[in-house]
Motif scaffolding. Structure first.
Motif, PDB file in Angstrom:
ATOM      1  N   ALA A 197     -10.497  13.775   1.093  1.00  0.00           N
ATOM      2  CA  ALA A 197     -10.333  13.002  -0.247  1.00  0.00           C
ATOM      3  C   ALA A 197     -10.822  14.408  -1.245  1.00  0.00           C
ATOM      4  CB  ALA A 197     -11.364  12.064  -0.534  1.00  0.00           C
ATOM      5  N   VAL A 198     -11.542  15.219  -1.058  1.00  0.00           N
ATOM      6  CA  VAL A 198     -11.747  16.110  -1.960  1.00  0.00           C
ATOM      7  C   VAL A 198     -10.435  17.235  -2.040  1.00  0.00           C
ATOM      8  CG1 VAL A 198     -13.153  18.325  -2.152  1.00  0.00           C
ATOM      9  CG2 VAL A 198     -14.218  16.222  -1.539  1.00  0.00           C
ATOM     10  N   ARG A 199      -9.915  17.614  -1.054  1.00  0.00           N
ATOM     11  CA  ARG A 199      -8.748  18.258  -0.978  1.00  0.00           C
ATOM     12  C   ARG A 199      -7.413  17.613  -2.081  1.00  0.00           C
ATOM     13  NH1 ARG A 199      -9.124  18.886   4.476  1.00  0.00           N
ATOM     14  NH2 ARG A 199      -7.430  17.442   4.923  1.00  0.00           N
ATOM     15  N   ASN A 200      -7.515  16.254  -2.075  1.00  0.00           N
ATOM     16  CA  ASN A 200      -6.509  15.542  -2.775  1.00  0.00           C
ATOM     17  C   ASN A 200      -6.981  15.019  -4.089  1.00  0.00           C
ATOM     18  OD1 ASN A 200      -3.740  15.228  -0.677  1.00  0.00           O
ATOM     19  ND2 ASN A 200      -5.484  14.919   0.336  1.00  0.00           N
ATOM     20  N   LYS A 201      -8.334  15.408  -4.608  1.00  0.00           N
ATOM     21  CA  LYS A 201      -8.774  14.904  -5.465  1.00  0.00           C
ATOM     22  C   LYS A 201      -9.108  13.493  -5.773  1.00  0.00           C
ATOM     23  CE  LYS A 201      -7.166  19.179  -8.288  1.00  0.00           C
ATOM     24  NZ  LYS A 201      -6.238  19.827  -8.996  1.00  0.00           N
ATOM     25  N   ILE A 202      -9.418  13.070  -4.776  1.00  0.00           N
ATOM     26  CA  ILE A 202      -9.635  11.734  -4.759  1.00  0.00           C
ATOM     27  C   ILE A 202     -11.251  11.365  -4.776  1.00  0.00           C
ATOM     28  CG2 ILE A 202      -9.654   9.414  -3.390  1.00  0.00           C
ATOM     29  CD1 ILE A 202      -7.149  10.787  -2.196  1.00  0.00           C
ATOM     30  N   ALA A 203     -11.548  10.779  -5.919  1.00  0.00           N
ATOM     31  CA  ALA A 203     -12.882  10.617  -6.162  1.00  0.00           C
ATOM     32  C   ALA A 203     -13.470   9.372  -5.133  1.00  0.00           C
ATOM     33  CB  ALA A 203     -13.155   9.827  -7.516  1.00  0.00           C
ATOM     34  N   LEU A 204     -14.684   9.789  -4.635  1.00  0.00           N
ATOM     35  CA  LEU A 204     -15.444   9.116  -3.742  1.00  0.00           C
ATOM     36  C   LEU A 204     -16.694   8.275  -4.378  1.00  0.00           C
ATOM     37  CD1 LEU A 204     -15.769  11.390  -0.931  1.00  0.00           C
ATOM     38  CD2 LEU A 204     -14.118   9.659  -0.938  1.00  0.00           C
ATOM     39  N   ALA A 247       0.844  -1.182   0.022  1.00  0.00           N
ATOM     40  CA  ALA A 247       0.030   0.013  -0.083  1.00  0.00           C
ATOM     41  C   ALA A 247       0.938   1.113  -0.100  1.00  0.00           C
ATOM     42  CB  ALA A 247      -0.810   0.090   1.129  1.00  0.00           C
ATOM     43  N   GLU A 248       0.421   2.411  -0.513  1.00  0.00           N
ATOM     44  CA  GLU A 248       0.834   3.538  -0.642  1.00  0.00           C
ATOM     45  C   GLU A 248       0.063   4.618   0.042  1.00  0.00           C
ATOM     46  OE1 GLU A 248       2.481   6.940  -3.998  1.00  0.00           O
ATOM     47  OE2 GLU A 248       1.306   5.062  -4.571  1.00  0.00           O
ATOM     48  N   ILE A 249       0.502   5.503   0.844  1.00  0.00           N
ATOM     49  CA  ILE A 249      -0.122   6.592   1.465  1.00  0.00           C
ATOM     50  C   ILE A 249      -0.068   7.800   0.214  1.00  0.00           C
ATOM     51  CG2 ILE A 249      -0.185   8.298   3.142  1.00  0.00           C
ATOM     52  CD1 ILE A 249       1.550   6.518   4.907  1.00  0.00           C
ATOM     53  N   ILE A 250      -1.508   8.020   0.125  1.00  0.00           N
ATOM     54  CA  ILE A 250      -1.790   8.927  -0.897  1.00  0.00           C
ATOM     55  C   ILE A 250      -2.127  10.394  -0.494  1.00  0.00           C
ATOM     56  CG2 ILE A 250      -2.047   7.604  -2.995  1.00  0.00           C
ATOM     57  CD1 ILE A 250      -5.114   7.777  -2.939  1.00  0.00           C
ATOM     58  N   ALA A 251      -2.793  10.401   0.830  1.00  0.00           N
ATOM     59  CA  ALA A 251      -3.230  11.600   1.483  1.00  0.00           C
ATOM     60  C   ALA A 251      -3.263  11.294   2.927  1.00  0.00           C
ATOM     61  CB  ALA A 251      -4.659  11.722   1.033  1.00  0.00           C
ATOM     62  N   SER A 252      -2.992  12.445   3.587  1.00  0.00           N
ATOM     63  CA  SER A 252      -2.754  12.368   5.204  1.00  0.00           C
ATOM     64  C   SER A 252      -3.443  13.740   5.843  1.00  0.00           C
ATOM     65  CB  SER A 252      -1.535  12.017   5.675  1.00  0.00           C
ATOM     66  OG  SER A 252      -0.555  12.987   5.329  1.00  0.00           O
ATOM     67  N   ASP A 253      -3.882  13.492   7.014  1.00  0.00           N
ATOM     68  CA  ASP A 253      -4.433  14.707   7.684  1.00  0.00           C
ATOM     69  C   ASP A 253      -4.177  14.353   9.320  1.00  0.00           C
ATOM     70  OD1 ASP A 253      -5.891  16.690   8.991  1.00  0.00           O
ATOM     71  OD2 ASP A 253      -7.858  16.374   8.136  1.00  0.00           O
ATOM     72  N   PRO A 254      -2.923  14.684   9.575  1.00  0.00           N
ATOM     73  CA  PRO A 254      -2.426  14.364  11.049  1.00  0.00           C
ATOM     74  C   PRO A 254      -3.344  15.346  12.033  1.00  0.00           C
ATOM     75  CG  PRO A 254      -0.515  15.229   9.620  1.00  0.00           C
ATOM     76  CD  PRO A 254      -1.691  15.354   8.962  1.00  0.00           C
ATOM     77  N   LEU A 255      -3.858  16.411  11.776  1.00  0.00           N
ATOM     78  CA  LEU A 255      -4.781  16.908  12.643  1.00  0.00           C
ATOM     79  C   LEU A 255      -5.869  16.384  13.075  1.00  0.00           C
ATOM     80  CD1 LEU A 255      -5.308  19.627  14.263  1.00  0.00           C
ATOM     81  CD2 LEU A 255      -6.396  20.530  12.365  1.00  0.00           C
ATOM     82  N   HIS A 256      -6.698  15.720  12.018  1.00  0.00           N
ATOM     83  CA  HIS A 256      -7.771  14.896  12.233  1.00  0.00           C
ATOM     84  C   HIS A 256      -7.436  13.315  12.162  1.00  0.00           C
ATOM     85  CE1 HIS A 256      -9.212  18.614  10.460  1.00  0.00           C
ATOM     86  NE2 HIS A 256     -10.177  18.650  11.432  1.00  0.00           N
ATOM     87  N   ASP A 257      -6.175  12.904  12.393  1.00  0.00           N
ATOM     88  CA  ASP A 257      -5.536  11.687  12.640  1.00  0.00           C
ATOM     89  C   ASP A 257      -6.198  10.504  11.555  1.00  0.00           C
ATOM     90  OD1 ASP A 257      -4.351   9.670  13.571  1.00  0.00           O
ATOM     91  OD2 ASP A 257      -5.819   8.989  15.101  1.00  0.00           O
ATOM     92  N   LEU A 258      -6.155  11.127  10.187  1.00  0.00           N
ATOM     93  CA  LEU A 258      -6.601  10.377   9.227  1.00  0.00           C
ATOM     94  C   LEU A 258      -5.631  10.356   8.008  1.00  0.00           C
ATOM     95  CD1 LEU A 258     -10.183  12.132   8.451  1.00  0.00           C
ATOM     96  CD2 LEU A 258      -9.816   9.833   9.637  1.00  0.00           C
TER      97      LEU A 258
END
Length: 257
Positions: free
Chosen positions: A250-257, A101-112
């Motif tokens: 997801a939206v910030r990183n242009k990842i389709a939901l 697996a590859e990390i493609i987005a992260s958000d330490p503030l919200h622990d995601l």
């Protein structure tokens, strides 16, 4: 008159007996729907005492190649001198499938964190992002005690107890890290849960017990004594990040939901 009362009592007992299996059956169906989407998130370390290490839980969403988990589950810095990379365990039993697996987005503030794998797995249905009311019945599926005997996801049931700011007071000023100070400066609401969970549940999907829609991501457990006694004496108080923040990441990183 007595016959009428007896008749009504029998009818009521029959009606009640039908209600209980329906509720239980609905949970069985919802859990069966979500369970295939729950995965283990870990680390491959070629030189480690254990090459395949389970660090926490995650769940599949979006197009089936995306994995949501907590940032703290994958925050360990990989050593470039050794063969190390993030992995995802799927399936169940003693021989689960393992994907790099590859990390493609992260958000330490919200622990995601959002990871990506090369093949598709069954995705969950994400909730709208609107905060749910206190008292909403929820389910939680993950790996509370890791994978000592294999990959066997467990489900716990509880309710949303409150929506509360994500701030836990520190014992002393030495524990006021930059990350914690940022939380104090910009507090946001998370779910406080009346549900039993353990450290291995980090990253588990919190979902509606009736619909199976994922409402949040479990990220911490209140420990009433010490980390060493958490398995023996669980507090029954846990916390989850609302799904709204996963959608925004997801939206910030242009990842389709």
């Amino acid at each position: 008159m007595k016959r009428t009362l007896v008749y009504l009592t029998v009818v009521c007992l029959i009606f009640i007996s039908f209600l209980k299996p329906i509720s239980a059956h609905s949970h069985i169906d919802v859990i069966a729907k979500v369970k295939p989407s729950v995965v283990g998130v870990g680390l491959y370390d070629a030189l480690g005492a254990q090459t395949h290490q389970l660090k926490g839980t995650g769940f599949v969403f979006g197009d089936g190649t995306l994995i949501a988990t907590n940032y703290h589950v994958v925050a360990q810095e990989l050593d470039p001198k050794f063969v190390q990379y993030h992995i995802v365990f799927s399936g169940s039993g003693r021989h689960p499938a393992v994907d790099r697996a590859e990390i493609i987005a992260s958000d330490p503030l919200h622990d995601l964190a959002i990871l990506k794998i090369s093949r598709k797995l069954p995705p969950v249905t994400l909730g709208s992002g609107q905060m749910k009311d206190d008292g909403t019945e929820v389910l939680l599926t993950g790996f509370p005690i890791g994978a000592v005997l294999g990959l066997y996801p467990a489900t716990h049931r509880g309710i949303i107890a409150a929506s509360t700011p994500d701030v836990i007071p520190s014992v002393n000023s030495n524990q006021l890290t930059t990350h914690l100070l940022e939380k104090l400066d910009k507090p946001f609401l998370i779910y406080q849960l009346d549900i039993t969970a353990y450290p291995g549940n980090s990253g588990s999907p919190l979902y509606d017990a009736k619909t199976g829609e994922v409402l949040g991501i479990l990220n911490k457990v209140f420990i009433k004594e010490s980390k060493e006694t958490v398995l023996e004496k669980p507090s029954g108080i846990s916390y989850a990040i609302p799904i709204e923040y996963l959608r925004k990441l997801a939206v910030r990183n242009k990842i389709a939901l």
